[in-house]
Design an enzyme around this catalytic site. Structure first.
Site, PDB file in Angstrom:
ATOM      1  N   ARG A  25      37.198  43.620  37.427  1.00  0.00           N
ATOM      2  CA  ARG A  25      35.804  43.484  36.452  1.00  0.00           C
ATOM      3  C   ARG A  25      36.140  43.106  35.367  1.00  0.00           C
ATOM      4  NH1 ARG A  25      31.342  46.582  38.907  1.00  0.00           N
ATOM      5  NH2 ARG A  25      31.203  45.830  40.948  1.00  0.00           N
ATOM      6  N   ARG A  29      30.662  44.213  31.523  1.00  0.00           N
ATOM      7  CA  ARG A  29      29.556  44.640  30.454  1.00  0.00           C
ATOM      8  C   ARG A  29      30.344  45.443  29.412  1.00  0.00           C
ATOM      9  NH1 ARG A  29      26.392  47.828  34.686  1.00  0.00           N
ATOM     10  NH2 ARG A  29      28.347  47.768  35.663  1.00  0.00           N
ATOM     11  N   ARG A  38      24.781  36.800  30.167  1.00  0.00           N
ATOM     12  CA  ARG A  38      23.915  37.508  31.135  1.00  0.00           C
ATOM     13  C   ARG A  38      22.467  37.434  30.889  1.00  0.00           C
ATOM     14  NH1 ARG A  38      21.977  42.155  32.705  1.00  0.00           N
ATOM     15  NH2 ARG A  38      22.405  43.186  34.749  1.00  0.00           N
ATOM     16  N   ASP A  75      29.660  38.536  43.418  1.00  0.00           N
ATOM     17  CA  ASP A  75      29.472  39.705  43.925  1.00  0.00           C
ATOM     18  C   ASP A  75      29.956  39.879  45.642  1.00  0.00           C
ATOM     19  OD1 ASP A  75      28.815  42.510  42.705  1.00  0.00           O
ATOM     20  OD2 ASP A  75      27.890  42.492  44.700  1.00  0.00           O
ATOM     21  N   TYR A 152      26.758  48.922  52.467  1.00  0.00           N
ATOM     22  CA  TYR A 152      25.694  48.833  51.767  1.00  0.00           C
ATOM     23  C   TYR A 152      24.468  48.243  52.396  1.00  0.00           C
ATOM     24  CZ  TYR A 152      28.477  49.510  47.538  1.00  0.00           C
ATOM     25  OH  TYR A 152      29.522  49.977  46.650  1.00  0.00           O
TER      26      TYR A 152
HETATM   27  O1  CP3 Z   1      35.268  40.547  37.024  1.00  0.00           O
HETATM   28  C1  CP3 Z   1      35.082  40.396  38.167  1.00  0.00           C
HETATM   29  O2  CP3 Z   1      35.776  41.557  38.766  1.00  0.00           O
HETATM   30  C2  CP3 Z   1      34.494  39.497  38.994  1.00  0.00           C
HETATM   31  C3  CP3 Z   1      33.329  39.757  39.490  1.00  0.00           C
HETATM   32  C4  CP3 Z   1      33.005  40.924  40.582  1.00  0.00           C
HETATM   33  C5  CP3 Z   1      31.755  41.704  40.506  1.00  0.00           C
HETATM   34  N1  CP3 Z   1      31.718  42.439  41.479  1.00  0.00           N
HETATM   35  C6  CP3 Z   1      30.815  41.545  39.314  1.00  0.00           C
HETATM   36  C7  CP3 Z   1      29.678  42.492  39.060  1.00  0.00           C
HETATM   37  C8  CP3 Z   1      33.684  41.626  41.621  1.00  0.00           C
HETATM   38  C9  CP3 Z   1      35.011  41.191  42.097  1.00  0.00           C
HETATM   39  C10 CP3 Z   1      32.774  42.497  42.168  1.00  0.00           C
HETATM   40  C11 CP3 Z   1      32.864  43.208  43.376  1.00  0.00           C
HETATM   41  C12 CP3 Z   1      32.177  44.289  43.872  1.00  0.00           C
HETATM   42  N2  CP3 Z   1      31.006  44.353  43.762  1.00  0.00           N
HETATM   43  C13 CP3 Z   1      32.657  45.613  44.549  1.00  0.00           C
HETATM   44  C14 CP3 Z   1      34.150  45.635  44.857  1.00  0.00           C
HETATM   45  C15 CP3 Z   1      34.829  46.120  43.829  1.00  0.00           C
HETATM   46  C16 CP3 Z   1      34.453  47.683  43.494  1.00  0.00           C
HETATM   47  O3  CP3 Z   1      34.163  47.724  42.373  1.00  0.00           O
HETATM   48  O4  CP3 Z   1      34.851  48.500  44.132  1.00  0.00           O
HETATM   49  C17 CP3 Z   1      31.369  46.129  45.021  1.00  0.00           C
HETATM   50  C18 CP3 Z   1      31.522  47.600  45.715  1.00  0.00           C
HETATM   51  C19 CP3 Z   1      30.296  45.468  44.439  1.00  0.00           C
HETATM   52  C20 CP3 Z   1      28.900  45.877  44.484  1.00  0.00           C
HETATM   53  C21 CP3 Z   1      28.272  46.057  43.043  1.00  0.00           C
HETATM   54  N3  CP3 Z   1      28.290  45.075  42.473  1.00  0.00           N
HETATM   55  C22 CP3 Z   1      27.907  47.415  42.728  1.00  0.00           C
HETATM   56  C23 CP3 Z   1      27.914  48.575  43.480  1.00  0.00           C
HETATM   57  C24 CP3 Z   1      27.368  47.122  41.629  1.00  0.00           C
HETATM   58  C25 CP3 Z   1      26.715  48.047  40.594  1.00  0.00           C
HETATM   59  C26 CP3 Z   1      27.652  48.756  39.828  1.00  0.00           C
HETATM   60  C27 CP3 Z   1      27.813  48.263  38.477  1.00  0.00           C
HETATM   61  O5  CP3 Z   1      29.052  48.149  38.150  1.00  0.00           O
HETATM   62  O6  CP3 Z   1      26.898  47.697  37.602  1.00  0.00           O
HETATM   63  C28 CP3 Z   1      27.374  45.804  41.200  1.00  0.00           C
HETATM   64  C29 CP3 Z   1      26.952  45.000  39.944  1.00  0.00           C
HETATM   65  C30 CP3 Z   1      28.380  44.278  39.320  1.00  0.00           C
HETATM   66  N4  CP3 Z   1      29.176  43.180  39.945  1.00  0.00           N
HETATM   67  C31 CP3 Z   1      28.293  43.965  37.885  1.00  0.00           C
HETATM   68  C32 CP3 Z   1      29.310  43.031  37.623  1.00  0.00           C
HETATM   69  C33 CP3 Z   1      29.700  42.403  36.355  1.00  0.00           C
HETATM   70  C34 CP3 Z   1      27.518  44.606  36.881  1.00  0.00           C
HETATM   71  C35 CP3 Z   1      26.242  44.012  36.778  1.00  0.00           C
HETATM   72  C36 CP3 Z   1      25.447  43.686  35.361  1.00  0.00           C
HETATM   73  O7  CP3 Z   1      26.071  42.819  34.906  1.00  0.00           O
HETATM   74  O8  CP3 Z   1      24.427  44.356  35.139  1.00  0.00           O
END
Ligand code: CP3
Length: 344
Positions: A25, A29, A38, A75, A152
């Site tokens: 990540r 944020r 964003r 994602d 999910y």
């Molecule tokens: O920088 C990176 O790592 C690349 C981008 C990336 C994102 N999600 C962006 C993201 C990657 C590799 C993921 C993988 C992901 N997404 C996983 C596996 C890794 C882990 O964290 O276990 C999972 C389970 C998801 C599903 C997901 N996406 C959830 C549950 C959420 C909400 C929780 C949260 O952190 O907000 C997301 C949203 C998400 N994916 C964000 C980002 C940057 C935040 C969204 C925002 O900007 O509001």
């Protein structure tokens, strides 16, 4: 010919005096520049599907910190959407999807070969990045592992114990197995196209592998990963694959051999010393630093970072966190971690 990219050297099994480093990540944020882009995109999914802005946020942590790898911005839940599931994100809460509770819900999904129209912008992001990244930076593509994505799709949201997925597995094993199969096939097509578009390394995120016990771990964490990796190796034998069965505990041992992964990423519930003994003999390892150190910083961050580097220094190692960095992290602590790894 010697490989100049440190991440690729580590993935090929070479112990390096300074481990290469990137962060789960890393575009997110905790960075003000991410929040600005964003906001420009409007919402999270629009950012994922806007190749120019997704390229920009992928590059932000590379510009700021000079990480050794960039992970494309997207994602894991885009694959369900490409298969026809409804997907939206509720700000401050997380993802929401249409649910799967029986055969008729499963029957609405598209086939593994139907995903590419929806996912075309992701492939474009990768092509953009190959042209924009510094020559020493490795480009990582990724997907969710079938079990994690299924949790999910079945529940329609994130769940603390993956209860709905376990319930479907018990009540309708045929539907559950068909879903895992469909996701496995779609993931192979998606990742193969990512490699065609320029991804140099693939990471498979099985964030909820830890709730699979006993035979279930073999059937739903190991077997799908092994199938995906075998298919990718057949088409793209040179592309290394990182597997992240988060929460696997003792099952991290043997995971690389059982799946064919070149590297196993591990969380903070096992120690780096244990990993050095039980996992690293089979290949490269990555992970472990508690994400909370990116919030709290200080001497403890420095001590823990040095401990992990020290524990894993005799084998191939990529420095990383045990899970994603959180929005409340201080960007200065990320710099402190990097300086500690590179100066250690
Ligand atoms: O920088 C990176 O790592 C690349 C981008 C990336 C994102 N999600 C962006 C993201 C990657 C590799 C993921 C993988 C992901 N997404 C996983 C596996 C890794 C882990 O964290 O276990 C999972 C389970 C998801 C599903 C997901 N996406 C959830 C549950 C959420 C909400 C929780 C949260 O952190 O907000 C997301 C949203 C998400 N994916 C964000 C980002 C940057 C935040 C969204 C925002 O900007 O509001």
């Amino acid at each position: 010919m010697t490989q100049p990219k440190t991440i690729l050297r580590a993935l090929a099994g070479e112990p390096l005096p300074t481990p290469p480093i990137w962060m789960m990540r890393q575009a997110g944020r905790y960075l003000p520049e991410y929040k600005a882009t964003r906001a420009e995109a409007g919402d999270f999914l629009s950012l994922c599907y806007n190749s120019d802005l997704a390229t920009e946020v992928t590059l932000q942590p590379i510009r700021r910190y000079g990480f050794d790898a960039a992970i494309m911005f997207a994602d894991i839940l885009l694959v369900p959407q490409a298969l026809g599931a409804d997907l939206w994100f509720v700000t401050g809460e997380g993802p929401r999807l249409s649910t799967i509770s029986d055969e008729s819900d499963f029957a609405k999904l598209g086939g593994a070969d139907d995903i590419h129209d929806t996912l075309a912008p992701i492939y474009q992001t990768l092509r953009n990045l190959r042209g924009a990244l510094p020559h020493e930076t490795t480009l990582i593509g990724f997907a969710g592992a079938p079990w994690t994505v299924a949790t999910y799709m079945i529940a329609g949201r994130g769940t603390p114990d993956q209860g709905p997925a376990h319930a479907l597995k018990a009540a309708h094993p045929d539907v559950f197995d068909a879903l895992i199969q469909r996701l496995t096939d779609a993931t192979i097509e998606y990742l193969s196209s990512q490699i065609d578009a320029g991804a140099e390394v693939i990471k498979l995120f099985d964030s909820w592998a830890g709730s699979l016990k006993g035979d279930d771990f073999d059937r739903y964490a190991i077997a799908p990963a092994a199938r995906i990796i075998a298919a990718l190796k057949q088409r793209h034998s040179d592309t290394p694959i990182i597997a992240f069965p988060r929460g696997a505990g003792e099952r991290y041992a043997g995971f690389a051999q059982a799946t064919g992964a070149d590297c196993v990423a591990f969380d903070d519930a096992v120690s780096a010393e244990w990993v050095a003994e039980k996992v690293q003999p089979d290949g490269c390892v990555q992970g472990n630093l508690k994400s909370s150190h990116m919030v709290t910083g200080g001497e403890k961050l420095v001590r823990e970072t040095r401990r992990i580097v020290e524990a894993l220094r005799n084998g191939p190692h990529i420095f990383n966190l045990g899970h994603g960095i959180t929005p409340d992290a201080d960007p200065a602590n990320v710099q402190l971690m990097i300086d500690t790894v590179r100066g250690a």
